[in-house]
Design an enzyme around this catalytic site. Structure first.
Site: not given
Length: 185
Positions: A131, A88, A142, A13, A127
């Site tokens: 985190r 969301r 998630r 996104k 990536r």
């Protein structure tokens, strides 16, 4: 042009939103970026958001809506924008409809990036954002949270007939070309 780019974590996104922003000259509003900046700068909001994200949960609706509504008051959003990471939940979507209504505006497109789960897990783990919830178990959590809490948003916008499915597999350029073809038609 007012656009929502939508999809699960790892769908691309943010990357596609930046390309759309550049191509069409509209600002990219990413709730994730706003939150990451607050976390990095250790603001009160940042500390609160970090503890929520560390638990693999979503930030409460009221906080997110407040943040987005405040941001959209900036004149730079008058001629359109691309929203990434918002709404969301259905309550956020309903609140966003109210924000649009107050400004006598409407949503032009809801772009749904469609990516298989295995691909999402691989993307997130590779990536390297660093985190604290980027472990296979937390990533699956998630994605599960996304399915349970965020998928109803897709249904909400399908009823408004603004959802456009985009194949989110391929190179960044291939995916962007699909988006451009859709938005230009």
């Amino acid at each position: 042009m007012r656009i929502i780019i939508f999809g699960p974590p790892g769908a691309g996104k943010g990357t596609q939103a930046q390309l759309i922003s550049k191509e069409y000259g509209i600002p990219h509003l990413s709730t994730g970026e706003i939150f990451r900046s607050a976390i990095k700068n250790e603001t009160p909001l940042g500390k609160e958001v970090k503890s929520i994200l560390d638990a693999g949960e979503l930030v409460p609706d009221e906080k997110v809506v407040e943040l987005v509504e405040e941001e959209l008051k900036d004149d730079k959003y008058d001629d359109g924008y691309i929203l990434d990471g918002f709404p969301r939940t259905v309550p956020q979507a309903e609140a966003f409809d109210e924000i649009l209504e107050k400004k006598d505006k409407q949503l032009d497109a809801f772009l749904q990036l469609e990516v298989p789960e295995e691909e999402l897990v691989d993307r997130i783990l590779s990536r390297g954002e660093g985190r604290s919830d980027d472990t296979p178990e937390k990533v699956k959590n998630r994605l599960e949270v996304y399915q349970n809490e965020t998928q109803p948003v897709l249904n909400y916008y399908q009823k408004q007939d603004v959802v456009i499915g985009i194949d989110g597999v391929g190179s960044i350029e291939e995916i962007f070309n699909r988006i451009k073809d859709t938005l230009d038609n």
